[in-house]
Design a protein around this motif. Structure first.
Motif, PDB file in Angstrom:
ATOM      1  N   THR A  78     104.990  90.755  34.048  1.00 59.16           N
ATOM      2  CA  THR A  78     106.475  91.589  32.736  1.00 59.16           C
ATOM      3  C   THR A  78     106.895  92.562  33.456  1.00 59.16           C
ATOM      4  O   THR A  78     106.273  93.448  34.689  1.00 59.16           O
ATOM      5  CB  THR A  78     104.924  92.490  31.683  1.00 59.16           C
ATOM      6  OG1 THR A  78     104.307  91.644  30.866  1.00 59.16           O
ATOM      7  CG2 THR A  78     105.809  93.738  31.028  1.00 59.16           C
ATOM      8  N   LEU A  79     107.736  93.285  32.779  1.00 59.59           N
ATOM      9  CA  LEU A  79     108.820  93.922  33.882  1.00 59.59           C
ATOM     10  C   LEU A  79     108.673  95.346  32.847  1.00 59.59           C
ATOM     11  O   LEU A  79     108.174  95.372  32.545  1.00 59.59           O
ATOM     12  CB  LEU A  79     110.642  93.383  33.310  1.00 59.59           C
ATOM     13  CG  LEU A  79     111.414  92.420  34.120  1.00 59.59           C
ATOM     14  CD1 LEU A  79     110.400  91.292  34.534  1.00 59.59           C
ATOM     15  CD2 LEU A  79     112.917  92.504  33.432  1.00 59.59           C
ATOM     16  N   THR A  80     108.896  96.167  34.555  1.00 65.31           N
ATOM     17  CA  THR A  80     108.661  97.178  34.552  1.00 65.31           C
ATOM     18  C   THR A  80     109.825  97.921  34.319  1.00 65.31           C
ATOM     19  O   THR A  80     110.761  97.798  35.884  1.00 65.31           O
ATOM     20  CB  THR A  80     107.253  98.129  34.848  1.00 65.31           C
ATOM     21  OG1 THR A  80     107.797  97.963  36.046  1.00 65.31           O
ATOM     22  CG2 THR A  80     106.385  97.678  34.770  1.00 65.31           C
ATOM     23  N   GLY A  81     110.167  99.263  34.411  1.00 69.58           N
ATOM     24  CA  GLY A  81     111.189 100.939  34.455  1.00 69.58           C
ATOM     25  C   GLY A  81     112.448  99.635  35.108  1.00 69.58           C
ATOM     26  O   GLY A  81     112.975  99.221  34.170  1.00 69.58           O
ATOM     27  N   GLY A  82     113.169 100.180  35.536  1.00 73.54           N
ATOM     28  CA  GLY A  82     114.493  99.304  35.863  1.00 73.54           C
ATOM     29  C   GLY A  82     114.489  98.404  37.175  1.00 73.54           C
ATOM     30  O   GLY A  82     115.226  98.171  38.016  1.00 73.54           O
ATOM     31  N   ALA A  83     114.066  97.414  36.021  1.00 77.20           N
ATOM     32  CA  ALA A  83     113.381  95.732  36.701  1.00 77.20           C
ATOM     33  C   ALA A  83     114.940  95.292  35.484  1.00 77.20           C
ATOM     34  O   ALA A  83     114.515  95.055  33.974  1.00 77.20           O
ATOM     35  CB  ALA A  83     112.684  95.266  36.875  1.00 77.20           C
ATOM     36  N   SER A  84     115.113  94.209  36.430  1.00 77.04           N
ATOM     37  CA  SER A  84     116.118  93.259  35.117  1.00 77.04           C
ATOM     38  C   SER A  84     116.415  91.948  35.590  1.00 77.04           C
ATOM     39  O   SER A  84     115.914  91.862  36.423  1.00 77.04           O
ATOM     40  CB  SER A  84     117.554  93.734  34.587  1.00 77.04           C
ATOM     41  OG  SER A  84     117.871  94.065  35.755  1.00 77.04           O
ATOM     42  N   VAL A  85     116.215  90.507  34.510  1.00 71.72           N
ATOM     43  CA  VAL A  85     116.910  90.001  34.932  1.00 71.72           C
ATOM     44  C   VAL A  85     117.827  89.287  34.925  1.00 71.72           C
ATOM     45  O   VAL A  85     118.885  89.396  34.097  1.00 71.72           O
ATOM     46  CB  VAL A  85     115.389  88.302  34.518  1.00 71.72           C
ATOM     47  CG1 VAL A  85     116.074  87.119  34.533  1.00 71.72           C
ATOM     48  CG2 VAL A  85     114.077  89.093  34.798  1.00 71.72           C
ATOM     49  N   VAL A  86     118.735  88.257  36.996  1.00 70.03           N
ATOM     50  CA  VAL A  86     119.858  88.171  36.105  1.00 70.03           C
ATOM     51  C   VAL A  86     120.274  86.751  37.385  1.00 70.03           C
ATOM     52  O   VAL A  86     119.377  86.890  38.007  1.00 70.03           O
ATOM     53  CB  VAL A  86     120.857  88.719  37.392  1.00 70.03           C
ATOM     54  CG1 VAL A  86     122.012  88.665  37.774  1.00 70.03           C
ATOM     55  CG2 VAL A  86     120.560  90.538  36.886  1.00 70.03           C
ATOM     56  N   GLY A  87     119.710  85.835  36.304  1.00 67.87           N
ATOM     57  CA  GLY A  87     120.573  84.339  36.703  1.00 67.87           C
ATOM     58  C   GLY A  87     118.415  84.156  37.002  1.00 67.87           C
ATOM     59  O   GLY A  87     117.625  83.943  36.166  1.00 67.87           O
ATOM     60  N   ASP A  88     118.317  83.882  38.167  1.00 65.95           N
ATOM     61  CA  ASP A  88     117.117  82.941  38.504  1.00 65.95           C
ATOM     62  C   ASP A  88     116.166  83.979  39.309  1.00 65.95           C
ATOM     63  O   ASP A  88     115.228  84.054  39.997  1.00 65.95           O
ATOM     64  CB  ASP A  88     116.946  82.199  39.474  1.00 65.95           C
ATOM     65  CG  ASP A  88     117.678  81.836  40.325  1.00 65.95           C
ATOM     66  OD1 ASP A  88     118.607  82.741  40.932  1.00 65.95           O
ATOM     67  OD2 ASP A  88     117.753  80.682  41.211  1.00 65.95           O
ATOM     68  N   ALA A  89     116.764  85.852  39.472  1.00 64.90           N
ATOM     69  CA  ALA A  89     116.131  86.526  40.790  1.00 64.90           C
ATOM     70  C   ALA A  89     116.123  87.752  39.267  1.00 64.90           C
ATOM     71  O   ALA A  89     116.867  87.632  38.235  1.00 64.90           O
ATOM     72  CB  ALA A  89     117.302  86.856  41.270  1.00 64.90           C
ATOM     73  N   ILE A  90     115.020  88.168  39.465  1.00 61.40           N
ATOM     74  CA  ILE A  90     115.029  89.577  39.414  1.00 61.40           C
ATOM     75  C   ILE A  90     115.444  90.591  40.303  1.00 61.40           C
ATOM     76  O   ILE A  90     115.154  90.899  41.732  1.00 61.40           O
ATOM     77  CB  ILE A  90     113.031  90.038  39.511  1.00 61.40           C
ATOM     78  CG1 ILE A  90     112.069  88.994  38.318  1.00 61.40           C
ATOM     79  CG2 ILE A  90     112.889  91.584  39.255  1.00 61.40           C
ATOM     80  CD1 ILE A  90     113.048  89.628  36.966  1.00 61.40           C
ATOM     81  N   VAL A  91     116.213  91.874  39.624  1.00 61.63           N
ATOM     82  CA  VAL A  91     116.505  92.831  40.291  1.00 61.63           C
ATOM     83  C   VAL A  91     116.074  94.301  40.048  1.00 61.63           C
ATOM     84  O   VAL A  91     115.820  94.496  39.072  1.00 61.63           O
ATOM     85  CB  VAL A  91     118.451  93.037  40.322  1.00 61.63           C
ATOM     86  CG1 VAL A  91     118.755  94.452  40.391  1.00 61.63           C
ATOM     87  CG2 VAL A  91     119.114  91.807  39.667  1.00 61.63           C
ATOM     88  N   PHE A  92     115.097  94.968  41.612  1.00 58.74           N
ATOM     89  CA  PHE A  92     114.540  96.190  41.098  1.00 58.74           C
ATOM     90  C   PHE A  92     115.947  96.850  41.626  1.00 58.74           C
ATOM     91  O   PHE A  92     117.173  96.807  42.792  1.00 58.74           O
ATOM     92  CB  PHE A  92     113.868  95.563  42.421  1.00 58.74           C
ATOM     93  CG  PHE A  92     112.866  94.737  41.961  1.00 58.74           C
ATOM     94  CD1 PHE A  92     111.956  95.300  41.355  1.00 58.74           C
ATOM     95  CD2 PHE A  92     112.767  93.574  43.176  1.00 58.74           C
ATOM     96  CE1 PHE A  92     110.580  94.033  41.502  1.00 58.74           C
ATOM     97  CE2 PHE A  92     111.733  92.542  42.742  1.00 58.74           C
ATOM     98  CZ  PHE A  92     110.637  92.891  41.721  1.00 58.74           C
ATOM     99  N   ASP A  93     116.512  97.966  41.383  1.00 54.48           N
ATOM    100  CA  ASP A  93     117.078  99.689  41.152  1.00 54.48           C
ATOM    101  C   ASP A  93     116.944 100.285  42.257  1.00 54.48           C
ATOM    102  O   ASP A  93     117.938 101.229  42.041  1.00 54.48           O
ATOM    103  CB  ASP A  93     116.801 100.119  39.687  1.00 54.48           C
ATOM    104  CG  ASP A  93     115.643 100.759  39.217  1.00 54.48           C
ATOM    105  OD1 ASP A  93     114.502 100.379  40.354  1.00 54.48           O
ATOM    106  OD2 ASP A  93     115.766 101.550  38.133  1.00 54.48           O
TER     107      ASP A  93
END
Length: 206
Positions: A78-93
């Motif tokens: 489960t994503l938390t905080g400023g994490a987002s899905v971009v394509g096939d990766a998770i972007v951490f802020d």
């Protein structure tokens, strides 16, 4: 126990992306490390299991804030905080982004494999993944631009022979085989260290 990515209590958050995270309850061989690396950039080929995964997160398997666990064990992330899905990766802020899941503890042999790209490399300790409860944890720690593998606190760590950089995509693997810990970057073994302690129950950060 809860499992997290991109953060660790008391440490900084990862500023970058991760993909194709696998947590095994066995040793993966040098040949299997090479196989995972030679898949290339995650998402360019169908996701396949090697066997022994207790958690397998292919980040494109995402819906309604949940990343499906491809291992078949139901350990969805489960994503938390400023994490987002971009394509096939998770972007951490780099601020508060992470992923949580629940997995059983791996006692004895085990392995972790993932792809990571750094968008920034600040000073201090910034965790790519790890576990902690009562002082027992696994970390790949980033001290400045060097990486460290720890199978459990108090054990010696494996460090990279050279610095990592902003921009390139790295394939990182940590293997616990008996009393030895082995670190790999891009399919190449970078070092070994003693690993006499087990990875106990606790929060794991990715």
């Amino acid at each position: 126990h809860p499992f997290l990515l991109g953060a660790q209590l008391g440490y900084g958050y990862l500023d970058g992306t991760e993909s194709d995270f696998r947590y095994f309850n066995r040793v993966i061989t040098a040949g299997e490390v090479a196989l995972l690396y030679n898949k290339g950039v995650p998402g360019y080929e169908p996701f396949g299991l090697l066997g022994g995964e207790v958690l397998a997160l292919e980040m494109s398997r995402y819906a309604s804030g949940v990343i499906l666990d491809e291992s078949g064990n139901g350990n969805n992330g489960t994503l938390t905080g400023g994490a987002s899905v971009v394509g096939d990766a998770i972007v951490f802020d780099g601020v508060d982004g992470g992923i949580t899941a629940t997995v059983p503890a791996v006692i004895g042999d085990g392995s972790v494999s993932l792809w990571v790209k750094f968008d920034a490399i600040p000073s201090g300790t910034h965790v790519i993944f790890g576990a902690a409860l009562g002082g027992s944890y696994v970390l790949i720690n980033q001290y400045g631009s060097s990486l460290f593998w720890y199978w459990q606190t108090g054990s010696p760590g494996v460090s990279t022979p050279s610095a990592v950089s902003v921009g390139p995509l790295y394939h990182l693997v940590m293997v616990r085989s008996g009393s030895t810990m082995i670190g790999y970057i891009d399919g190449v073994q970078v070092g070994t260290a003693a690993a006499t302690n087990n990875w106990g129950n606790g929060n794991i950060s990715i």
